[in-house]
Design a protein around this motif. Structure first.
Motif, PDB file in Angstrom:
ATOM      1  N   ARG A  61       0.836  -1.212   0.000  1.00  0.00           N
ATOM      2  CA  ARG A  61       0.000   0.000   0.000  1.00  0.00           C
ATOM      3  C   ARG A  61       0.868   1.258   0.000  1.00  0.00           C
ATOM      4  O   ARG A  61       0.523   2.258  -0.614  1.00  0.00           O
ATOM      5  CB  ARG A  61      -0.882   0.038   1.254  1.00  0.00           C
ATOM      6  CG  ARG A  61      -2.011  -0.965   1.342  1.00  0.00           C
ATOM      7  CD  ARG A  61      -2.662  -0.821   2.708  1.00  0.00           C
ATOM      8  NE  ARG A  61      -1.646  -0.743   3.761  1.00  0.00           N
ATOM      9  CZ  ARG A  61      -1.289   0.379   4.375  1.00  0.00           C
ATOM     10  NH1 ARG A  61      -1.870   1.518   4.096  1.00  0.00           N
ATOM     11  NH2 ARG A  61      -0.361   0.360   5.290  1.00  0.00           N
ATOM     12  N   VAL A  62       1.932   1.196   0.777  1.00  0.00           N
ATOM     13  CA  VAL A  62       2.750   2.395   0.979  1.00  0.00           C
ATOM     14  C   VAL A  62       4.083   2.288   0.244  1.00  0.00           C
ATOM     15  O   VAL A  62       4.523   3.237  -0.406  1.00  0.00           O
ATOM     16  CB  VAL A  62       3.016   2.603   2.491  1.00  0.00           C
ATOM     17  CG1 VAL A  62       4.031   3.708   2.715  1.00  0.00           C
ATOM     18  CG2 VAL A  62       1.711   2.925   3.205  1.00  0.00           C
TER      19      VAL A  62
ATOM     20  N   THR B 186       5.168   4.091  -3.173  1.00  0.00           N
ATOM     21  CA  THR B 186       4.471   5.360  -3.440  1.00  0.00           C
ATOM     22  C   THR B 186       5.451   6.512  -3.277  1.00  0.00           C
ATOM     23  O   THR B 186       6.613   6.305  -2.924  1.00  0.00           O
ATOM     24  CB  THR B 186       3.283   5.562  -2.481  1.00  0.00           C
ATOM     25  OG1 THR B 186       3.767   5.628  -1.125  1.00  0.00           O
ATOM     26  CG2 THR B 186       2.292   4.414  -2.604  1.00  0.00           C
ATOM     27  N   ARG B 187       4.969   7.736  -3.531  1.00  0.00           N
ATOM     28  CA  ARG B 187       5.876   8.891  -3.542  1.00  0.00           C
ATOM     29  C   ARG B 187       5.344  10.000  -2.634  1.00  0.00           C
ATOM     30  O   ARG B 187       4.975  11.079  -3.111  1.00  0.00           O
ATOM     31  CB  ARG B 187       6.028   9.425  -4.967  1.00  0.00           C
ATOM     32  CG  ARG B 187       6.574   8.395  -5.966  1.00  0.00           C
ATOM     33  CD  ARG B 187       6.423   8.895  -7.389  1.00  0.00           C
ATOM     34  NE  ARG B 187       6.857   7.911  -8.370  1.00  0.00           N
ATOM     35  CZ  ARG B 187       8.028   7.962  -9.014  1.00  0.00           C
ATOM     36  NH1 ARG B 187       8.894   8.922  -8.751  1.00  0.00           N
ATOM     37  NH2 ARG B 187       8.345   7.037  -9.907  1.00  0.00           N
ATOM     38  N   PRO B 188       5.303   9.762  -1.329  1.00  0.00           N
ATOM     39  CA  PRO B 188       4.756  10.784  -0.443  1.00  0.00           C
ATOM     40  C   PRO B 188       5.681  12.004  -0.365  1.00  0.00           C
ATOM     41  O   PRO B 188       6.876  11.915  -0.654  1.00  0.00           O
ATOM     42  CB  PRO B 188       4.689  10.080   0.918  1.00  0.00           C
ATOM     43  CG  PRO B 188       5.709   9.008   0.849  1.00  0.00           C
ATOM     44  CD  PRO B 188       5.813   8.604  -0.584  1.00  0.00           C
TER      45      PRO B 188
ATOM     46  N   ARG C 178      -0.979   5.445   6.842  1.00  0.00           N
ATOM     47  CA  ARG C 178      -0.448   6.246   5.745  1.00  0.00           C
ATOM     48  C   ARG C 178       0.861   6.883   6.218  1.00  0.00           C
ATOM     49  O   ARG C 178       1.048   7.108   7.423  1.00  0.00           O
ATOM     50  CB  ARG C 178      -1.451   7.334   5.366  1.00  0.00           C
ATOM     51  CG  ARG C 178      -2.753   6.819   4.777  1.00  0.00           C
ATOM     52  CD  ARG C 178      -3.594   7.985   4.235  1.00  0.00           C
ATOM     53  NE  ARG C 178      -3.753   9.082   5.180  1.00  0.00           N
ATOM     54  CZ  ARG C 178      -4.673   9.127   6.142  1.00  0.00           C
ATOM     55  NH1 ARG C 178      -5.502   8.117   6.308  1.00  0.00           N
ATOM     56  NH2 ARG C 178      -4.748  10.165   6.941  1.00  0.00           N
TER      57      ARG C 178
ATOM     58  N   ASN D 171      10.614   4.481  -1.927  1.00  0.00           N
ATOM     59  CA  ASN D 171      10.074   5.729  -2.466  1.00  0.00           C
ATOM     60  C   ASN D 171      10.781   5.990  -3.788  1.00  0.00           C
ATOM     61  O   ASN D 171      11.919   6.462  -3.788  1.00  0.00           O
ATOM     62  CB  ASN D 171      10.325   6.862  -1.466  1.00  0.00           C
ATOM     63  CG  ASN D 171       9.825   8.214  -1.966  1.00  0.00           C
ATOM     64  OD1 ASN D 171       9.558   8.384  -3.158  1.00  0.00           O
ATOM     65  ND2 ASN D 171       9.698   9.159  -1.056  1.00  0.00           N
TER      66      ASN D 171
END
Lengths: 87, 749, 162
Positions: free
Chosen positions: B7-8, B11-13, B500, B636
């Motif tokens: 899920r995390v 990703t590119r937070p 998150r 990331n």
């Protein structure tokens, strides 16, 4: 039996052998047993109850952080390498 | 992409420290402001090699506004020990001498004394009043010259080490090592083609934008407080404590945000000096290096001499490789030659190898790691020879490398067998990339490729995770964040906890507030500290399952946790719902994780580069650049791409323009950002990136560190491209315009 | 020791400001050491890295090359003055969203340089962007994501102004 690879500078102590088979369940035991057959090896590798500061041991390709305490399998390959890191 | 779905992860937070960085609120070393803070200035030797006969600080001490003056006489002398540095060990006496010179100045810029005053201008003025009587000595500046028995001796007591043993040989050679696989004589006898070449590289600097800065407060409670720009709060604490002969626990280091480091901010330079000044004047003292001192007195990377001989059969199999290499280490020993040796042939399965390497002291600043330390220089040599071999055999450079590629089970030069690695995958990604097949038309244009490797380290990290009543968590860790690791670490915890990334609040703590954590370097941080965060997160879940069990009156084993929800039978609670009930079920929950993993499989990187050479000026323009790297699993991808692009551009600068330009007396002529020519936005094209993922089996998410390997290929790739563009092979770095012109004119002649 | 100080009055981030400084102190030093505005950074102190850049009367200047006394009567914008209340400026947001910030040391100077660029040239080409930013060294990013951030900000600002 585990196989220990001898660093080139120490091969003079093992009659030129680049690798030797030796019994042991930990790196400490391997070195003790090695030293019985090839006296002087222990002194080059160990200081007090630890591996010398700039030496690491690699078991099966993984450089260990536990030095003499690292466990060794029946078919393990053991190398002594200079401590290396990064930038 | 890796097989698992997350899920995390992937990703590119936005980074947690993002707002602070774009508003100027983030505090770097020189931004520290303490009440009563004084400013320090360091006086440095103008000579590359000189005996220090006398230092008279009396006039400086009397200068209005001066609060304290120190020299090496203020440093303890105690029994010698071996200080653990990232790249090996260094005798404590050498570390002390580098911080403040005792009997000899060993390089131009070597610190000799320091002043603390009410402002930096007064401090600098007062430093000019310190009288130092030098007896200049002949300096040795070239690595091969320094190896001769009749060369000026840099360190009088230095004897050569060989696998830890001191040889009888006294001189400037600090270390010799040798790697042997098989029998190179036999291997070369089997070869149909042999190429033997010599290469030279010169000293370059990591070039971080932020100069070193340290603030020290020798407090009246007996403790020494340090705020500093460093890659390792704990290593800085230990080095500072040892140099000052203090118990380690008496020192607290608070790592500030760091404005670039790349290996150059592991060693300490200012902390003990600022501490001594603070002790003398009773006030906090801040010292920030002027840019000139950053070049002349921190830790640039070694210049080298490398001879490579490789042989291959007509069918394309490499049969033997022999290397003789010498690295200058500056004024004190530093073991980077060995790293170069390990990495230079890493992409290849070669049965017969002989490498002899030497680390040699010279009258230059004491070298320190620079992003894959030692590997870039060595790869420049090896990858150029590989390119030449491929050409002689009539083989495509990537196909030639694939034919000889290292795989799981291949033996490295030091004898270790590779674990799971992504060398083949990186090569295939390069071969299949549109860049490699794109037509390149026009005169003086050429395309080159090269490979690189860094073995990546493991080492120890600590992490704690505290659960907040609203279901967010506080994550405390000790890895200085150079480029976004507080977020990649938080993401790994978030993945485990079903949160998150913004629900995890990461904090990089000082040395009083978190367990020991090794330096941010060696490409270890996302790998090892992320692993510690994973452990801590699982510890949190274990404890929270017990709380759910209490509430539901079942056994903890009957509680499951998946996708952020605790379940037992038909009952369920989200992480946040349970977090709200922790107080009544036993109190706060804090999870902890510590790791000390062994080294991982390492990361391979490759570069494809198109260049155009201007035959009139010798200028090399990089037209197109593609960086490929094995990240294991990209936590990331934005951060991974950023590492690849940054390392690639550093490599381009190293290849084309950067160098320490010395006078015969050992003075660096270009110690400014005007004349030490780092790449600007105008000098480089967009850097295309390809992230290959061959997960590292040991790490919970398959992470491989990516910080370093990407700087290794560019110089060789560019050299190979230049050859195809204009038919000359350059074997010296940098490949600056004058070097191109000389090579082109020689070719014409 | 105490050089005689001069009084300087300027408008900084739209606020009237008054301070005392020695003639030899640069604007960079005054911002950082007297006014507590540490967003502008010292990378080289001789105008070659751009980390100290601020906007003075609409122009981008290296504050290490400007004397503090030269700020007299000027309007100066530092990085601390860009965001409006709790909202980041579109340029700041673009830098974050594009991953153009790694260590963050060059970031304040770069963001202000971008502001001046886009105020003057709302639709710059990539070569224009790279040329404009050529005096701002970044050692971490390789510039790729910085250029993307500038383009994202340019697009967003064009839309806002349209």
């Amino acid at each position: 039996m585990p196989v220990v690879f001898i660093p080139p500078p120490l091969q003079g102590l093992t009659g030129g052998r680049a690798s030797v088979e030796v019994e042991g369940a930990t790196v400490r035991e391997l070195i003790e047993n090695l030293d019985r057959t090839w006296p002087g090896l222990r002194e080059r590798l160990v200081e007090g109850d630890r591996l010398r500061a700039h030496i690491r041991v690699a078991v099966d390709g993984r450089i260990s952080t536990m030095g003499l305490l690292e466990r060794v399998g029946a078919a393990s390959e053991v190398h002594f390498v200079a401590a290396v890191s990064g930038g | 992409m890796s097989g698992r779905s997350y899920r995390v992860i992937g990703t590119r937070p936005i980074r947690h420290d993002g707002a602070d960085k774009v508003t100027g609120r983030a505090l770097f070393g020189a931004d520290v402001r303490l009440p009563g803070m004084a400013y320090g200035y360091v006086l440095r030797s103008p000579y590359a090699h000189a005996r220090i006969r006398r230092i008279d600080t009396s006039r400086a001490e009397k200068h209005p506004g001066v609060l304290a003056v120190v020299t090496a006489a203020d440093l303890p002398t105690g029994p010698d020990r071996l200080l653990d540095l990232v790249e090996g060990t260094l005798p404590l006496s050498y570390a002390r001498a580098n911080v403040l010179a005792r009997d000899k100045a060993l390089y131009k810029g070597h610190a000799v004394a320091a002043v603390a005053a009410v402002n930096r201008h007064v401090a600098e003025e007062a430093a000019g009043l310190i009288e130092v009587e030098y007896e200049p000595l002949p300096a040795v500046l070239d690595v091969l010259e320094a190896m001769r028995q009749d060369a000026p001796r840099v360190l009088e007591d230095l004897r050569m080490r060989e696998f830890g043993e001191l040889a009888d040989k006294a001189g400037n050679i600090a270390e010799h090592f040798r790697h042997v696989l098989g029998d190179v004589e036999k291997g070369f006898a089997e070869a149909d083609v042999i190429v033997e070449r010599e290469f030279r590289t010169v000293m370059v600097h990591q070039g971080y934008l932020e100069p070193q800065s340290a603030t020290a407060l020798w407090n009246q409670d007996g403790r020494l407080y340090i705020w500093t720009t460093t890659q390792g709060a704990f290593s800085a604490r230990e080095a500072t404590a040892w140099i000052l002969d203090l118990p380690v626990s008496q020192v607290r280091v608070t790592p500030m945000e760091v404005g670039g480091a790349f290996g150059g901010k592991i060693r300490i330079y200012l902390e003990p000096v600022a501490a001594l000044l603070s002790r003398k004047c009773g006030r906090p003292v801040q010292i920030t290096m002027p840019r000139r001192d950053v070049f002349e007195a921190t830790g640039p990377t070694p210049g080298t001499f490398i001879r490579v001989k490789m042989g291959a059969r007509a069918d394309g199999r490499i049969t033997a490789a022999q290397v003789w290499m010498a690295y200058e280490t500056g004024a004190f020993p530093s073991g980077q030659c060995g790293f170069g040796a390990l990495c230079m042939l890493a992409p290849y399965d070669i049965p017969n190898v002989l490498i002899d390497g030497y680390d040699v002291v010279v009258n230059k600043p004491s070298t320190a790691p620079y992003r894959a330390p030692g590997a870039t220089q060595a790869a420049f040599a090896a990858e150029s020879v590989v390119d030449e071999l491929a050409e002689r055999l009539g083989m495509d450079p990537i196909e030639f490398r694939l034919k000889n590629a290292a795989r799981e089970g291949t033996r490295r030069a030091d004898g270790l067998k590779y674990q799971r690695i992504g060398c083949v995958e990186v090569l295939e990604a390069m071969r299949d990339h549109p860049h490699y097949r794109a037509p390149l038309e026009g005169p003086n244009r050429g395309r080159g490729v090269a490979m690189g490797y860094w073995f990546n380290i493991g080492w120890y990290s600590s992490c704690t995770i505290a659960v907040n009543p609203d279901g967010t968590v506080n994550l405390v860790e000790g890895s200085v964040d150079l480029s976004g690791t507080r977020t990649t670490i938080a993401m790994q915890a978030a993945e485990v906890l079903g949160l998150r990334p913004e629900q995890v609040h990461p904090v990089v703590a000082d040395t009083d507030s978190i367990g020991p954590t090794a330096v941010t370097g060696g490409s270890r941080t996302t790998y090892a500290t992320g692993w510690a965060a994973w452990e801590a997160a699982h510890d949190v879940i274990r404890q929270m399952k017990q709380r759910a069990a209490l509430l539901w009156e079942v056994e903890p084993e009957a509680v499951s946790f998946e996708c952020g929800v605790f379940r037992s039978g038909d009952r369920s609670m989200t992480f946040a719902e349970l977090a709200e009930r922790l107080e009544e079920t036993g109190g706060p929950v804090i999870g902890r994780g510590t790791v000390n993993p062994s080294s991982a499989g390492g990361s391979f990187a490759g570069a494809i580069v198109d260049v155009e050479v201007d035959p009139e000026t010798g200028k090399v323009t990089v037209l197109r650049f593609t960086s490929v790297q094995d990240a294991g699993t990209a936590i990331n991808p934005t951060a991974v791409e950023g590492q690849m692009q940054g390392g690639s551009v550093q490599g381009i600068g190293w290849a084309l323009n950067e160098e320490y330009y010395w006078t015969p007396e050992g003075v660096m002529l270009n110690s400014s950002l005007l004349d030490y020519r780092e790449p600007t936005a105008l000098d480089v094209p967009p850097i295309e990136t390809v992230i290959v993922e061959v997960p590292e089996p040991a790490q919970p998410f398959g992470v491989r560190g990516v910080g370093e390997a990407n700087i290794v290929p560019p110089p060789a790739a560019i050299a190979n491209a230049v050859y195809r563009a204009v038919g000359v092979r350059l074997r010296q770095l940098p490949m600056k315009p004058s070097a191109l012109l000389e090579a082109l004119w020689s070719k014409e002649a | 020791m105490m050089k005689e100080k001069l009084r300087v009055q300027a408008t900084i981030n739209e606020q009237p400001v008054e301070f005392l400084c020695e003639p030899r102190q640069s604007l960079l030093e005054c911002l950082r050491d007297i006014l507590g505005l540490t967003g502008a950074k010292e990378g080289c102190n001789d105008g070659n890295c751009g980390a100290c850049a601020v906007i003075m009367d609409g122009r981008l200047v290296n504050s290490c090359l400007v004397l503090g006394v030269e700020a007299q009567g000027r309007r100066i914008t530092t990085i601390e003055g860009l965001a409006r209340g709790p909202e980041l400026h579109p340029i700041q947001r673009a830098f974050l969203e594009q991953g153009a910030v790694q260590c963050g040391f060059c970031t304040p100077g770069l963001i202000l340089a971008t502001k001046v660029l886009l105020d003057r040239y709302p639709d710059p080409s990539e070569p224009q962007i790279r040329r404009w930013l050529a005096n701002h060294l970044c050692r971490c990013t390789g510039y790729d994501k910085i250029v993307r951030a500038v383009r994202q900000a340019a697009a967003e600002l064009r839309e806002v102004r349209a």
